[in-house]
Design a protein around this motif. Structure first.
Motif, PDB file in Angstrom:
ATOM      1  N   GLU A  46       0.827  -1.208   0.000  1.00  0.00           N
ATOM      2  CA  GLU A  46       0.000   0.000   0.000  1.00  0.00           C
ATOM      3  C   GLU A  46       0.864   1.262   0.000  1.00  0.00           C
ATOM      4  OE1 GLU A  46      -3.508   0.842  -0.115  1.00  0.00           O
ATOM      5  OE2 GLU A  46      -3.141  -1.022  -1.196  1.00  0.00           O
TER       6      GLU A  46
ATOM      7  N   ALA B  49      -5.276   0.529  17.514  1.00  0.00           N
ATOM      8  CA  ALA B  49      -5.929   1.276  16.442  1.00  0.00           C
ATOM      9  C   ALA B  49      -6.096   2.754  16.791  1.00  0.00           C
ATOM     10  CB  ALA B  49      -7.281   0.648  16.107  1.00  0.00           C
TER      11      ALA B  49
ATOM     12  N   THR C 223      -4.535   6.149  14.887  1.00  0.00           N
ATOM     13  CA  THR C 223      -5.297   7.333  14.495  1.00  0.00           C
ATOM     14  C   THR C 223      -4.652   8.595  15.043  1.00  0.00           C
ATOM     15  OG1 THR C 223      -7.358   6.071  14.373  1.00  0.00           O
ATOM     16  CG2 THR C 223      -7.550   8.460  14.624  1.00  0.00           C
TER      17      THR C 223
ATOM     18  N   GLN D 247      -1.678   9.428  12.922  1.00  0.00           N
ATOM     19  CA  GLN D 247      -2.045  10.045  11.648  1.00  0.00           C
ATOM     20  C   GLN D 247      -2.330  11.538  11.810  1.00  0.00           C
ATOM     21  OE1 GLN D 247      -5.037   6.820  11.033  1.00  0.00           O
ATOM     22  NE2 GLN D 247      -4.431   6.980   8.888  1.00  0.00           N
TER      23      GLN D 247
ATOM     24  N   ASN E  71       0.629   7.683   7.214  1.00  0.00           N
ATOM     25  CA  ASN E  71      -0.816   7.547   7.093  1.00  0.00           C
ATOM     26  C   ASN E  71      -1.187   6.237   6.413  1.00  0.00           C
ATOM     27  OD1 ASN E  71      -3.522   8.903   7.376  1.00  0.00           O
ATOM     28  ND2 ASN E  71      -3.521   8.579   5.169  1.00  0.00           N
ATOM     29  N   SER E  72      -0.460   5.906   5.347  1.00  0.00           N
ATOM     30  CA  SER E  72      -0.714   4.644   4.646  1.00  0.00           C
ATOM     31  C   SER E  72      -0.439   3.446   5.548  1.00  0.00           C
ATOM     32  CB  SER E  72       0.171   4.567   3.393  1.00  0.00           C
ATOM     33  OG  SER E  72       0.050   3.305   2.777  1.00  0.00           O
TER      34      SER E  72
ATOM     35  N   ALA F 115      -0.481   3.320   8.784  1.00  0.00           N
ATOM     36  CA  ALA F 115      -1.489   3.257   9.842  1.00  0.00           C
ATOM     37  C   ALA F 115      -2.804   2.689   9.326  1.00  0.00           C
ATOM     38  CB  ALA F 115      -1.713   4.645  10.432  1.00  0.00           C
ATOM     39  N   GLU F 116      -3.230   3.127   8.150  1.00  0.00           N
ATOM     40  CA  GLU F 116      -4.485   2.616   7.582  1.00  0.00           C
ATOM     41  C   GLU F 116      -4.399   1.124   7.316  1.00  0.00           C
ATOM     42  OE1 GLU F 116      -7.579   3.906   6.995  1.00  0.00           O
ATOM     43  OE2 GLU F 116      -6.830   5.542   8.243  1.00  0.00           O
ATOM     44  N   SER F 117      -3.281   0.678   6.755  1.00  0.00           N
ATOM     45  CA  SER F 117      -3.119  -0.745   6.454  1.00  0.00           C
ATOM     46  C   SER F 117      -3.119  -1.591   7.719  1.00  0.00           C
ATOM     47  CB  SER F 117      -1.820  -0.974   5.676  1.00  0.00           C
ATOM     48  OG  SER F 117      -1.850  -0.341   4.428  1.00  0.00           O
TER      49      SER F 117
ATOM     50  N   LYS G 255      -4.457  -0.807  10.594  1.00  0.00           N
ATOM     51  CA  LYS G 255      -5.817  -0.798  11.177  1.00  0.00           C
ATOM     52  C   LYS G 255      -6.715  -1.810  10.482  1.00  0.00           C
ATOM     53  CE  LYS G 255      -6.442   3.795  11.268  1.00  0.00           C
ATOM     54  NZ  LYS G 255      -7.113   5.094  11.550  1.00  0.00           N
ATOM     55  N   GLU G 256      -6.558  -1.941   9.177  1.00  0.00           N
ATOM     56  CA  GLU G 256      -7.342  -2.940   8.440  1.00  0.00           C
ATOM     57  C   GLU G 256      -6.957  -4.359   8.880  1.00  0.00           C
ATOM     58  OE1 GLU G 256      -9.990  -2.640   6.340  1.00  0.00           O
ATOM     59  OE2 GLU G 256      -9.891  -0.560   7.054  1.00  0.00           O
TER      60      GLU G 256
END
Length: 215
Positions: free
Chosen positions: A15, A152, A156, A159, A202-203, A205-207, A209-210
């Motif tokens: 990602e 998680a 956030t 981020q 940010n990327s 962290a998002e990955s 979290k998923e």
């Protein structure tokens, strides 16, 4: 769950590769305002090489991070290759031999990576560099995780702090690197390194979290 499996984590790197590719022109545009304008090109070159060299069917978080770090350290010119190569090398070392990665481990990885970059670049917070995004992000993650124990939520917080740190560079005067020659003229634009750092954090962290949702 409050952790993710190392074996599932290669998606985090994949990602980041996508995000850098999508923002190649944007990063070079920012860099061109006060630098030599090749930040996005160099970043995309290194990350794209990683895309072609990782076996995405079998790679885990550690392997993918290590491959990315080696490419950036060995094959990408300029200052950002060694800096980001060092960053991802520390992440890979922190993940090595771990079946699962929880918030405490992630905190240690980030802290080690930030510390090594501080030693490597000679910059400090406020010099208008990626540290102005990275250091607040690491601190925000640690503060949130210590308070809540929630991986998680801490991501956030990371981020938000990374974005705030990136934006803070707009009003700074560059004190290191090529842009420092401009003095006051470097004020008024974002720092390219802080911007790419924010995108990557940010990327990541998002990955993650998923991945946490899937457990």
């Amino acid at each position: 769950m409050n952790s993710f499996a190392n074996r599932d984590g290669a998606v985090v790197v994949r990602e980041m590769i996508r995000v850098i590719g999508e923002n190649r022109a944007y990063l070079s545009e920012i860099d061109g305002a006060i630098g030599d304008g090749d930040h996005g090109v160099n970043m995309d070159k290194g990350f794209s090489l990683c895309l072609s060299r990782v076996d995405w069917e079998t790679a885990d978080f550690t392997t993918a991070m290590k491959t990315l770090s080696r490419i950036l350290l060995m094959e990408i010119g300029g200052s950002m290759g060694p800096i980001y190569g060092t960053f991802f090398d520390q992440i890979a070392k922190g993940a090595k031999d771990r079946e699962r990665i929880d918030g405490s481990a992630f905190s240690a990885m980030l802290g080690s990576a930030a510390s090594e970059i501080e030693k490597l670049g000679g910059a400090v917070r406020g010099d208008k560099t990626l540290l102005d995004s990275l250091l607040p992000a690491v601190e925000a993650f640690d503060a949130s995780f210590e308070e809540t124990g929630d991986f998680a939520k801490a991501l956030t917080a990371l981020q938000a702090a990374a974005e705030e740190g990136r934006e803070s560079t707009r009003d700074m005067v560059a004190r290191v690197g090529r842009a420092s020659r401009l003095g006051e003229r470097s004020r008024g634009v974002l720092d390219a390194g802080a911007t790419s750092c924010c995108l990557l954090l940010n990327s990541m962290a998002e990955s993650v979290k998923e991945l946490l949702k899937e457990e």
